[in-house]
Design a protein around this motif. Structure first.
Motif, mmCIF file in Angstrom:
data_model
loop_
_atom_site.group_PDB
_atom_site.id
_atom_site.type_symbol
_atom_site.label_atom_id
_atom_site.label_comp_id
_atom_site.label_asym_id
_atom_site.label_seq_id
_atom_site.Cartn_x
_atom_site.Cartn_y
_atom_site.Cartn_z
ATOM 1 N N ILE A 266 41.662 49.156 49.514
ATOM 2 C CA ILE A 266 41.266 47.869 48.960
ATOM 3 C C ILE A 266 42.108 47.620 47.717
ATOM 4 O O ILE A 266 42.017 48.386 46.747
ATOM 5 C CB ILE A 266 39.777 47.837 48.607
ATOM 6 C CG1 ILE A 266 38.931 48.249 49.811
ATOM 7 C CG2 ILE A 266 39.378 46.446 48.102
ATOM 8 C CD1 ILE A 266 39.052 47.323 50.991
ATOM 9 N N PRO A 267 42.943 46.613 47.711
ATOM 10 C CA PRO A 267 43.758 46.357 46.522
ATOM 11 C C PRO A 267 42.911 45.909 45.344
ATOM 12 O O PRO A 267 41.825 45.334 45.516
ATOM 13 C CB PRO A 267 44.705 45.237 46.978
ATOM 14 C CG PRO A 267 43.973 44.549 48.074
ATOM 15 C CD PRO A 267 43.187 45.621 48.778
ATOM 16 N N GLY A 268 43.415 46.188 44.167
ATOM 17 C CA GLY A 268 42.710 45.780 42.967
ATOM 18 C C GLY A 268 41.851 46.892 42.404
ATOM 19 O O GLY A 268 41.660 47.937 43.021
ATOM 20 N N LYS A 269 41.317 46.651 41.244
ATOM 21 C CA LYS A 269 40.500 47.642 40.537
ATOM 22 C C LYS A 269 39.035 47.387 40.821
ATOM 23 O O LYS A 269 38.554 46.249 40.675
ATOM 24 C CB LYS A 269 40.777 47.578 39.039
ATOM 25 C CG LYS A 269 40.013 48.610 38.236
ATOM 26 C CD LYS A 269 40.338 48.489 36.748
ATOM 27 C CE LYS A 269 39.536 49.511 35.945
ATOM 28 N NZ LYS A 269 39.821 49.398 34.490
ATOM 29 N N ALA A 270 38.353 48.435 41.225
ATOM 30 C CA ALA A 270 36.915 48.288 41.476
ATOM 31 C C ALA A 270 36.186 48.047 40.166
ATOM 32 O O ALA A 270 36.440 48.709 39.165
ATOM 33 C CB ALA A 270 36.385 49.533 42.166
ATOM 34 N N ALA A 271 35.297 47.088 40.166
ATOM 35 C CA ALA A 271 34.544 46.754 38.957
ATOM 36 C C ALA A 271 33.086 47.138 39.145
ATOM 37 O O ALA A 271 32.530 47.004 40.231
ATOM 38 C CB ALA A 271 34.657 45.268 38.664
#
Length: 240
Positions: free
Chosen positions: A23-28
């Motif tokens: 999953i691209p991006g940073k998990a928040a």
């Protein structure tokens, strides 16, 4: 969970679900907040933890610096016919809720207070009578046969009553869910401290009303519509 999906001929189609996905991006971290809250009831907006028991009649409730006023526009047979019952989840393993109720604008036959809302409900209320005010405890008892998903056919009855010197009282419900005790105990505050009214009431988890139990604020009239009560300084505590 997230799975790959594509549109085919205007329909969503899910293919084979992979064991792992990048999953691209940073998990928040999602924002989290408790599902219960104390509330002064003296200003808007009210806490987001409140839920009306059904679609509210907005002309019959209002919030001011004195608190939240509920008004009765009809005669009811009991708690389950009350309009604008405002509720929060009851939280385990144990919790308690308290609120101050000013009944000076209630009519004789009106009840206003705290309830443990379910089919086998318990209500602790300030009741206006011809001779003055009293604290009243009314319960609907469970059907003893566990195969019957409904309360006892016995109607809700007043189990205890205590006279009040004035028109305002602070009420408290203490819920105990530990080790499947599932009880609620009722208290009212006097000059000498908290006083228990009657014995703990047994709560039953069936599907006749809804699953579980909710703590609620309510008002209803049994004789004449038009009376009102003001609720303030709602307190909610959870015990480990």
């Amino acid at each position: 969970m997230l799975v790959p999906m594509a549109w085919e001929n205007d329909y969503p189609v899910v293919g084979k679900i992979p064991r792992r996905m990048e999953i691209p991006g940073k998990a928040a971290e999602p924002p989290c907040a408790p599902l219960y809250a104390s509330d002064s009831l003296r200003q808007l907006p009210l806490s987001a933890c409140w839920q009306w028991n059904h679609q509210p009649h907005n002309a019959l409730w209002a919030v001011s610096g004195a608190g939240m006023r509920l008004t009765a526009d009809r005669v009811a047979n009991g708690l389950e016919q009350a309009v604008n019952t405002l509720t929060q989840r009851a939280y385990g393993p144990a919790c308690e809720t308290a609120v101050t109720v000013d009944g000076s604008a209630m009519n004789p036959g009106d009840y206003a207070g705290l309830c443990a809302l379910q089919g086998c409900y318990c209500q602790l209320a300030i009741a206006r009578q011809e001779r003055g005010f009293a604290v009243s405890l009314i319960t609907r008892e469970p059907e003893e046969d566990p195969a019957i998903f409904a309360p006892s056919p016995e109607p809700a009855l007043e189990r205890a009553q205590a006279a009040l010197a004035g028109d305002t009282v602070t009420l408290k419900l203490r819920f105990d869910f530990a080790d499947m005790r599932d009880t609620v105990t009722c208290f009212y505050r006097t000059a000498d401290g908290w006083k228990q009214l009657w014995k703990p009431h047994r709560l039953v988890y069936r599907l006749d009303h809804f699953m579980g139990v909710r703590a609620g604020l309510f008002l209803y009239a049994t004789r004449t519509a038009g009376g009102s009560a003001v609720f303030s300084d709602f307190m909610y505590r959870v015990f480990p």
